[in-house]
Scaffold this motif. Structure first.
Motif, PDB file in Angstrom:
ATOM      1  N   UNK A  36       0.833  -1.205   0.000  1.00  0.00           N
ATOM      2  CA  UNK A  36       0.000   0.000   0.000  1.00  0.00           C
ATOM      3  C   UNK A  36       0.871   1.260   0.000  1.00  0.00           C
ATOM      4  N   UNK A  39       2.179   1.587  -3.485  1.00  0.00           N
ATOM      5  CA  UNK A  39       1.128   2.076  -4.407  1.00  0.00           C
ATOM      6  C   UNK A  39       0.897   3.564  -4.211  1.00  0.00           C
ATOM      7  N   UNK A  40       1.038   4.047  -2.982  1.00  0.00           N
ATOM      8  CA  UNK A  40       0.783   5.467  -2.716  1.00  0.00           C
ATOM      9  C   UNK A  40       1.841   6.359  -3.367  1.00  0.00           C
ATOM     10  N   UNK A  41       2.946   5.753  -3.787  1.00  0.00           N
ATOM     11  CA  UNK A  41       3.973   6.514  -4.513  1.00  0.00           C
ATOM     12  C   UNK A  41       3.955   6.167  -6.007  1.00  0.00           C
ATOM     13  N   UNK A  42       2.868   5.556  -6.452  1.00  0.00           N
ATOM     14  CA  UNK A  42       2.723   5.302  -7.888  1.00  0.00           C
ATOM     15  C   UNK A  42       3.378   4.027  -8.375  1.00  0.00           C
ATOM     16  N   UNK A  44       3.032   0.379  -9.275  1.00  0.00           N
ATOM     17  CA  UNK A  44       1.965  -0.566  -9.597  1.00  0.00           C
ATOM     18  C   UNK A  44       2.471  -1.999  -9.495  1.00  0.00           C
ATOM     19  N   UNK A  45       1.635  -2.880  -8.957  1.00  0.00           N
ATOM     20  CA  UNK A  45       2.132  -4.230  -8.716  1.00  0.00           C
ATOM     21  C   UNK A  45       2.143  -5.085  -9.977  1.00  0.00           C
ATOM     22  N   UNK A  46       3.163  -5.914 -10.067  1.00  0.00           N
ATOM     23  CA  UNK A  46       3.258  -6.953 -11.095  1.00  0.00           C
ATOM     24  C   UNK A  46       3.522  -8.267 -10.361  1.00  0.00           C
ATOM     25  N   UNK A  47       3.282  -9.378 -11.044  1.00  0.00           N
ATOM     26  CA  UNK A  47       3.506 -10.679 -10.405  1.00  0.00           C
ATOM     27  C   UNK A  47       4.170 -11.637 -11.375  1.00  0.00           C
ATOM     28  N   UNK A  48       5.506 -11.591 -11.439  1.00  0.00           N
ATOM     29  CA  UNK A  48       6.196 -12.558 -12.308  1.00  0.00           C
ATOM     30  C   UNK A  48       6.068 -13.965 -11.729  1.00  0.00           C
ATOM     31  N   UNK A  49       6.308 -14.990 -12.559  1.00  0.00           N
ATOM     32  CA  UNK A  49       6.058 -16.375 -12.112  1.00  0.00           C
ATOM     33  C   UNK A  49       7.165 -16.913 -11.198  1.00  0.00           C
ATOM     34  N   UNK A  94      11.385  -8.192 -17.523  1.00  0.00           N
ATOM     35  CA  UNK A  94      10.114  -7.610 -17.963  1.00  0.00           C
ATOM     36  C   UNK A  94      10.322  -6.202 -18.533  1.00  0.00           C
ATOM     37  N   UNK A  98       8.104  -7.403 -21.796  1.00  0.00           N
ATOM     38  CA  UNK A  98       6.665  -7.156 -21.682  1.00  0.00           C
ATOM     39  C   UNK A  98       6.299  -5.695 -21.464  1.00  0.00           C
ATOM     40  N   UNK A  99       7.082  -4.976 -20.643  1.00  0.00           N
ATOM     41  CA  UNK A  99       6.730  -3.593 -20.351  1.00  0.00           C
ATOM     42  C   UNK A  99       7.768  -2.630 -20.930  1.00  0.00           C
ATOM     43  N   UNK A 107       7.527   2.577 -12.653  1.00  0.00           N
ATOM     44  CA  UNK A 107       7.571   2.223 -11.226  1.00  0.00           C
ATOM     45  C   UNK A 107       6.756   0.962 -11.010  1.00  0.00           C
TER      46      UNK A 107
END
Lengths: 382, 382
Positions: A36, A39-42, A44-49, A94, A98-99, A107
């Motif tokens: 959290x 996220x408050x600093x921008x 964003x979550x990712x979830x690699x395998x 990534x 991907x990104x 971020x």
């Protein structure tokens, strides 16, 4: 082997544990708190395998982790897969794939378990480690390093972890200095060992013309502002000066955001950094030996600059008060469903029972319930 | 191999994916929501490890999963370890060891990734699967089964997953019936295959004296109350009757808690259940083929009765609206730190920028920010 000791059904491999209540709850809540703040600093979550092809993982940043990877064969492709020992190299992959097209600065945050073949530090026993972290991809500046570290400091404060020390290093500095000063290759291993052990006598012995400078660097290690003042006065060859100045500028940039942060600098430290290329940081709680997290500057798989910080919730949860459980209400056989739902929405845990009367009271206590709901009536147990 | 196709650095093994934003966020939030519902019913979280010794994992309930386990050798002990394909057998182990002494009924919840050698169902491609579930250990009753299922239904409702069907089965019923009716062993495989394919003609052909009963069972499959009414009238040998009555009682117990739940019953289904010993349930969304979860009754490693349900957040997150991101505020170079912190505490994400003026506006848009903070002044971008 025929002489194995009898095998206990409770035995887990060294470094793997069953986390029980309240630890599992405290860790999960801690991860959520950290994510959290990120996220408050921008971020964003990712979830690699959990697993990747060995060729992919060991390309780029991951190559330094080859010895820490468990490997299995993918029966489909007959290629080897690794169980990730670290998430950062996946983000580096990534960022280049991907990104690659996402706007910079990019971020990202992540949280997940990793598995290492052997514990990462002598003070540790875990082979399953939990990582929760951020990566700031694109910019290469003291301000970027400072953003990452200051968010880490804020996250730990939110978690309630006190007296954390941010210990900054610049792993490329000593190799750059020895190279530029023309220390013969044959002399370097002994000198590096002496520096690593902080052995001033051995540094004097092997340091040649650099000995005085190196001893001054050893002496400078300590509280950030003290170190920076000493380092600023040191005479260094120009390239090494640039590398060291970046460390000094990062300290200033962190200090601007976090005036009260406990921060040390060790300009001589270089060991234990696998894929890092710039300022690095290790987080400790004062008086404890386990790392709370670490991070620093590295290059993504297409050489894009990046800076990251990974915290270790599986270490942190032992340093904070347990997340309290919901207060428990025993539902007698005749408890009103509607009232039970209302209690849950007020934050209680309702535990379904099948007894009533005196038996209900005994069972409620047995199950850790301080309240019994019978019909719509709530009875607080003394 | 020398004729491999060129290897892409972006390639991941089949069934392993990079989850990006907003999917990673939606899944993590979904897990938290599920775990919160579980906690509200007194289910405390535990976190068993990703790996265990093969001997431990394959003891008891895990043995049926041997083919789904990736294995690696533990360099310390030279024993084989498995990467867990399923968490429930770990709970079955813990119930008999670490938490053997905790009061019963024991209610535990868990959330974590698992890895399977091959996708668990034809409709699926994932080999890394996410499990979030509960286990109710101790009681063996229709009410216990109903508690687990009703909590699953509530959790899905809280998540916003609509039109879920709970499809109940009783895997031990058909084998018990064939045994008790004295169907010769040699005849059973063909009959089981016919029942599995729901092929009434083949059932008639291989069913012998049981054919009419078996066809009536096939016909009964459908909406729960319809099936139960038909099953109640069926003449069955006494032991098979007891097994089937348990299924009927469970339907009634679930219905009492969840009057509106969409529930079907297939008394003939037995395939795909690995370690289950009683009433089982599979959850589907109407009109979709992927399982949302499954569970049922089994025995812990010391034969203690237990009932569990595992939901699949990695499937569920695709069926619910994405968890919205925080609204983003671009912090111009001169943004007030205090004001930025205030915005974060109000639920905004602040994104640090290094530009000001017109350049700040362009960069803010580029980074998805609808607001710029300059000094203490907030400018909403049109």
């Amino acid at each position: 082997m025929t002489d194995d000791p009898p095998f206990s059904p409770a035995l887990l491999p060294a470094g793997f544990v069953d986390l029980l209540t309240p630890d599992a709850r405290t860790e999960a809540r801690g991860v959520a708190t950290l994510m959290d703040v990120f996220a408050s600093h921008g971020y964003d979550s990712v979830r690699p395998p959990l697993m990747e092809f060995e060729e992919t993982y060991l390309a780029g940043a991951g190559v330094a982790l080859a010895e820490q990877c468990f490997r299995v064969m993918d029966p489909d492709t007959r290629r080897m897969m690794v169980l990730r020992p670290d998430i950062t190299p996946q983000i580096a992959r990534m960022a280049a794939t991907r990104v690659a097209g996402s706007p910079r600065p990019l971020r990202v945050s992540y949280a997940g378990p990793c598995v290492v073949v052997a514990p990462v530090a002598a003070e540790e026993s875990s082979r399953q480690i939990m990582q929760t972290g951020i990566e700031l991809i694109g910019p290469d500046s003291p301000e970027a390093d400072a953003e990452v570290m200051s968010i880490g400091a804020e996250a730990l404060m939110r978690l309630g972890v006190k007296d954390v020390s941010f210990d900054l290093t610049m792993p490329p500095f000593i190799p750059a200095l020895l190279e530029e000063a023309g220390v013969p290759a044959a002399q370097r291993p002994a000198l590096m060992r002496a520096l690593d052990r902080k052995d001033a006598a051995a540094v004097a012995q092997h340091g040649g013309a650099l000995a005085a400078t190196l001893i001054a660097l050893l002496d400078a290690t300590g509280a950030a502002e003290h170190t920076v003042a000493q380092l600023a006065e040191l005479t260094l060859p120009p390239k090494a000066r640039i590398v060291l100045d970046r460390l000094i500028d990062t300290v200033a940039a962190v200090r601007e955001i976090c005036p009260a942060l406990r921060m040390t600098v060790d300009p001589v430290e270089f060991r234990g950094w696998k894929y890092h290329t710039g300022v690095c940081v290790t987080l400790f709680a004062v008086g404890r030996s386990e790392e709370l997290g670490r991070g620093g500057r590295y290059l993504c798989n297409d050489n894009e600059p990046a800076c990251g910080l990974t915290l270790r919730p599986d270490v942190l949860f032992r340093m904070i008060p347990p997340t309290p459980a919901r207060a428990r209400v025993y539902l007698a056989a005749d408890a009103s469903r509607q009232e039970a739902a209302a209690l849950r929405s007020q934050g209680y845990a309702t535990v379904r029972g099948f007894a009533s009367g005196a038996q209900a009271e005994a069972e409620a206590r047995h199950l850790g319930c301080g309240i019994i709901l019978s019909g719509t009536q709530r009875v607080d147990l003394a």
